[in-house]
Design an enzyme around this catalytic site. Structure first.
Site, mmCIF file in Angstrom:
data_model
loop_
_atom_site.group_PDB
_atom_site.id
_atom_site.type_symbol
_atom_site.label_atom_id
_atom_site.label_comp_id
_atom_site.label_asym_id
_atom_site.label_seq_id
_atom_site.Cartn_x
_atom_site.Cartn_y
_atom_site.Cartn_z
ATOM 1 N N HIS A 91 0.845 -1.230 0.094
ATOM 2 C CA HIS A 91 0.057 0.077 0.162
ATOM 3 C C HIS A 91 0.738 1.362 0.028
ATOM 4 O O HIS A 91 0.502 2.400 -0.428
ATOM 5 C CB HIS A 91 -0.986 -0.061 1.239
ATOM 6 N N GLU A 140 -10.477 -11.176 -4.767
ATOM 7 C CA GLU A 140 -8.895 -11.143 -4.474
ATOM 8 C C GLU A 140 -8.446 -12.347 -3.608
ATOM 9 O O GLU A 140 -7.206 -12.085 -3.229
ATOM 10 C CB GLU A 140 -8.549 -9.684 -3.875
ATOM 11 N N ASP A 187 -3.727 -8.510 -4.030
ATOM 12 C CA ASP A 187 -4.058 -9.627 -3.149
ATOM 13 C C ASP A 187 -4.089 -10.951 -3.692
ATOM 14 O O ASP A 187 -3.784 -11.975 -3.208
ATOM 15 C CB ASP A 187 -5.261 -9.372 -2.205
ATOM 16 N N CYS A 237 -8.802 -3.728 -10.770
ATOM 17 C CA CYS A 237 -8.639 -2.618 -9.854
ATOM 18 C C CYS A 237 -7.065 -2.602 -9.320
ATOM 19 O O CYS A 237 -6.566 -1.924 -8.571
ATOM 20 C CB CYS A 237 -9.418 -2.046 -8.989
HETATM 21 C C1 PEP Z 1 -5.946 -5.416 -4.541
HETATM 22 O O1 PEP Z 1 -6.019 -6.371 -3.611
HETATM 23 O O2 PEP Z 1 -5.669 -5.719 -5.803
HETATM 24 C C2 PEP Z 1 -6.868 -4.247 -4.484
HETATM 25 C C3 PEP Z 1 -7.282 -3.261 -5.338
HETATM 26 O O3 PEP Z 1 -6.916 -3.789 -3.039
HETATM 27 P P1 PEP Z 1 -5.775 -3.306 -2.161
HETATM 28 O O4 PEP Z 1 -4.733 -3.018 -2.891
HETATM 29 O O5 PEP Z 1 -6.310 -2.165 -1.390
HETATM 30 O O6 PEP Z 1 -5.633 -4.464 -1.046
HETATM 31 MG MG MG Z 2 -6.844 -5.931 -1.686
#
Ligand code: PEP
Ligand code: MG
Length: 590
Positions: A198, A440, A464, A511
Site C-alpha cells: 500500500h 482477491e 491480493d 483494479c
Molecule cells: C487489490 O488487492 O488488488 C486491491 C485493489 O486492493 P488493495 O490494494 O487495497 O488491497
Molecule cells: Mg486488496
C-alpha cells in the site's frame, strides 16, 4: 550495494513509484530498540543514570495518561488495554529489572532496558497462551515509549516536517504515507515494501518517486546525505559524483517530457484498433485525489479505498463526515461512476482505536469484510453514508476480501438494513445502486459462478489475488521475485473469473496494480476484461496502450499464452509478439 568511484554508493531495490528526485535525506522512524548502543557508567554516575531512567518512565506514563483521558468513553476495551499498560510501568519484571541491570552491570539505561526487554520477549515467545502473548505486546509498547524518551527521539510526525526532503525509513505504514505533504517531501525510500504494497500504491497516487525493499538503506543513508532516487529503475544513489548528478538531471527532464506527452492525449477515449471501447478509471485513497483522476482523463473512480479516512484520528468518523466526503467525490465525478469500496482495514492498515488485535498472521486475519461483519454498527454507518451519497451521482458499492459465499449474503443483509433505515427516515438514495465484490481471494475466484448470482459486478484485486494465490507477501522484498502477475496460475484464475462473468452477463473489471502496467494490457484485453481502474497517473499510458491494440488479436494471443508454464515464458512471448508496440510506448526505455 555497489561502491563506485569517489565514494558514490548505489543501492538496488524495487521501483515503487516512477520518476526521479534529487535531494537531502531525512531519516524517520528509527526504532529506538534497534539502534541502542552500549556504554559503561562510572560508579559515581550510577545514581544519575537510574534517575534518568525513572524520568523517562514517568514521562512515558504521563503521555499514556493523557492518551487515556483523551480516549472517547465508548472505546472502553481499548481503554482497558491502556490501563493494563499503565500498570506495567511499575512492573518488577520491566522497571525493577532494568534498574537492577543498570546498577549491577554499570551500563547505560537504554542498554539495560533493551537487555531486559529481549529476555522478557523470548520468555513470552515460548508461551502459547494468547492472553499472555497479548501482555508481551503491551510490554513492547511500554518499553518502546520509555526508550523513545531515553534516546530523546520524539515520535516522528511526518506531517510536521518543515524542509523539502527525501524520506528514508525502515518502513512507512500506509497511514504514515497518506500524511505526506507534497510541498515538503520529494520522494521516499524504505527497507521494506514491494510494488503492490500500500505504501508503494500511495507513492504512485501522490506522484512522488519511491524505491522500496532496499533491505538496509535506513542504516546506510545518513541524515542530510545527498541522494538520487530513481523510482523507475529502483535505484538509490548516495553522495553522487557531479557526473552522475548531471546524468540524472537529464534523465529527470526526459522522464517528465515523456509523461507530459501521454498526459496531452489522456482525454482521448481508450478505443482499440478494432473499435472496442474500454473504460479506464482511477483508484483513489483520499477525496482530494479525484482531481488527478479528472486531469488524467479517467472515466470514473473504479476504486475508492475508503479506509484512509479512518486513519490518524482518535475515533471512528461519523455518518455525516463520511457522507460529506463521499458526496464531494461523487459530485465532482458525476455523471462518471464512483465505486466506493467499504473499509478494508487491518493487516497493514490497522486502525489503532478500532481493535486490540494481536494477530500472528494479520494478512490472514480479521481484515476487510470480516472486520465489518463483526462490527455491524461501524459497517452500517458507512453503508448509510454511501447510500446517501448515491443520490448525488452514479455510486456503486464494493465489498473487499470476500472469501466465501455467506459473507456476500451477510454483507448484503446489512446493506438492506441500512437502506431500510434510510427509507423509513424518508432519506433519498439510489434504490438500484449496483453491488459488487472484490475477487482477491482464490476461494472467491473459484466460486465465481456462485458469487455471480448475488452481485452486479466483479472487480479483480490482483494485488491480493497474487499474494494469496502464490503465497507471497506483497510487501516482503525477500520474496519479491516470486510475486508474478504473469504467472500462468494467475492468468488461469483471471480467465476463469472473466469467463464466468461473461456467462452470467456480469461486468468484470480489474483494479489491482497489474492493470496499471501497459505491457499487461496485451493479455488482459484478450482475457475479456471490460474495464480497468488504475493509479491516476497510469491512466494516460494505459489508454494509449489500449489504442494500439486489437481485441481480436489479443483473444487469439491468449491461446498461445495458455500454453506457457512459467511467468518468464509468458513475458518472453509478450515481448516477442508485441515488441514493436511496447517499444513505441517507450515504457521500458526510461
Ligand atoms: C487489490 O488487492 O488488488 C486491491 C485493489 O486492493 P488493495 O490494494 O487495497 O488491497
Ligand atoms: Mg486488496
Amino acid at each position: 550495494m555497489l561502491n563506485t568511484n569517489e565514494g558514490e554508493i548505489q543501492l538496488h531495490g524495487i521501483g515503487g513509484s516512477p520518476g526521479i528526485c534529487i535531494g537531502k535525506a531525512y531519516l524517520v522512524g528509527k526504532e529506538g530498540v534497534d539502534v541502542v548502543e552500549k556504554y559503561f557508567i562510572s560508579e559515581e554516575n550510577l545514581k544519575k543514570e537510574t534517575r534518568r531512567f525513572r524520568k523517562a518512565v514517568k514521562k512515558a506514563k504521563d503521555e499514556l495518561c493523557s492518551i487515556i483521558e483523551q480516549t472517547p468513553k465508548k472505546l472502553r476495551p481499548h481503554d482497558s488495554i491502556l490501563e493494563a499498560q499503565m500498570v506495567l510501568f511499575k512492573d518488577k519484571m520491566l522497571y525493577g529489572k532494568t534498574i537492577k541491570t543498570i546498577e549491577k552491570e554499570m551500563v547505560n539505561a537504554e542498554w539495560a532496558l533493551k537487555k531486559v526487554v529481549s529476555n522478557v520477549k523470548s520468555m513470552f515467545d515460548e508461551m502459547t497462551d494468547t492472553y499472555l502473548k497479548g501482555r508481551a505486546a503491551d510490554i513492547m509498547h511500554v518499553s518502546d515509549s520509555i526508550m523513545q524518551n531515553l534516546v530523546g527521539s520524539e515520535k516522528e510526525d511526518i506531517a510536521a516536517i518543515e524542509k523539502r526532503v527525501i524520506l528514508v525509513a525502515a518502513d512507512l505504514s500506509p497511514a504514515d504515507t497518506s500524511q505526506i505533504q507534497l510541498e515538503k517531501i520529494m520522494g521516499f525510500v524504505t527497507d521494506r515494501g514491494g510494488k503492490t504494497s500500500h505504501t508503494g500504491i500511495i507513492a504512485r497516487t501522490l506522484e512522488i518517486p519511491a524505491v522500496l525493499g532496499l533491505d538496509n538503506a535506513s542504516r546506510i543513508i545518513k541524515n542530510d546525505d545527498i541522494i538520487i532516487v530513481d523510482g523507475t529503475k529502483g535505484i538509490v544513489i548516495i553522495n553522487p559524483t557531479d557526473k552522475t548528478l548531471i546524468q540524472y538531471e537529464e534523465r529527470k527532464d526526459r522522464y517528465e517530457a515523456y509523461k507530459a506527452g501521454f498526459t496531452r492525449d489522456s482525454h482521448l477515449p481508450a478505443e482499440t484498433v478494432d473499435s472496442v471501447l474500454f473504460q479506464v478509471m482511477g483508484n483513489i485513497e483520499l477525496p482530494e485525489e479525484v482531481v488527478s483522476v479528472i486531469r488524467y482523463g479517467g472515466d470514473g473512480v473504479g476504486l475508492y479505498r475508503t479506509e484512509f479516512q479512518y486513519f490518524n484520528r482518535l475515533d471512528f468518523p461519523d455518518e455525516h463526515e463520511l457522507f460529506d466526503k463521499y458526496k464531494d467525490v461523487v459530485e465532482v465525478m458525476a455523471p462518471r461512476p464512483v465505486t466506493i469500496r467499504t473499509i478494508d482495514v487491518n493487516a497493514d492498515k490497522a486502525i489503532p482505536y478500532a481493535s486490540d488485535l494481536d494477530e500472528i498472521n494479520p494478512v490472514l486475519g480479521l481484515r476487510g469484510i470480516r472486520y465489518c461483519l463483526k462490527k455491524p454498527d461501524v459497517f452500517k454507518t458507512q453503508l448509510r453514508a454511501i447510500l446517501r451519497a448515491s443520490a448525488f451521482g452514479k455510486v456503486r458499492v464494493l465489498f473487499p476480501m470476500i472469501s466465501c459465499y455467506d459473507e456476500v449474503l451477510h454483507a448484503k443483509r446489512i446493506l438492506n438494513q441500512a437502506a431500510d433505515s434510510l427509507d423509513k427516515e424518508g432519506v433519498d438514495f439510489d434504490k438500484n445502486m449496483e453491488v459488487g465484490i472484490m475477487i482477491e481471494v482464490p476461494s472467491a475466484a473459484i466460486l465465481a459462478d456462485m458469487m455471480a448470482k448475488e452481485v452486479d459486478f466483479f472487480s479483480i484485486g490482483t494485488n491480493d489475488l497474487i499474494q494469496y494465490s502464490l503465497a507471497v507477501d506483497r510487501g516482503n522484498p525477500q520474496v519479491a521475485h516470486l510475486y508474478q502477475p504473469l504467472n500462468p496460475a494467475i492468468i488461469r484464475l483471471i480467465k476463469h473469473v472473466a469467463d464466468v462473468a461473461k456467462d452470467h452477463g456480469l461486468e468484470i473489471s480489474m483494479c489491482g496494480e497489474m492493470a496499471g502496467d501497459p505491457v499487461n494490457m496485451t493479455i488482459l484485453l484478450g482475457l475479456g476484461m471490460d474495464r480497468f481502474s488504475v493509479n491516476p497517473q497510469s491512466i494516460p499510458i494505459i489508454k494509449s496502450m489500449i489504442r494500439l491494440l486489437n481485441v481480436e488479436d489479443a483473444r487469439l494471443f491468449i491461446k498461445e499464452v495458455l500454453k506457457e508454464t512459467t511467468d518468464t515464458g509468458v513475458t518472453e512471448l509478450v515481448h516477442n509478439t508485441f515488441g514493436s508496440i511496447i517499444f513505441d510506448i517507450g515504457y521500458t526505455e526510461l
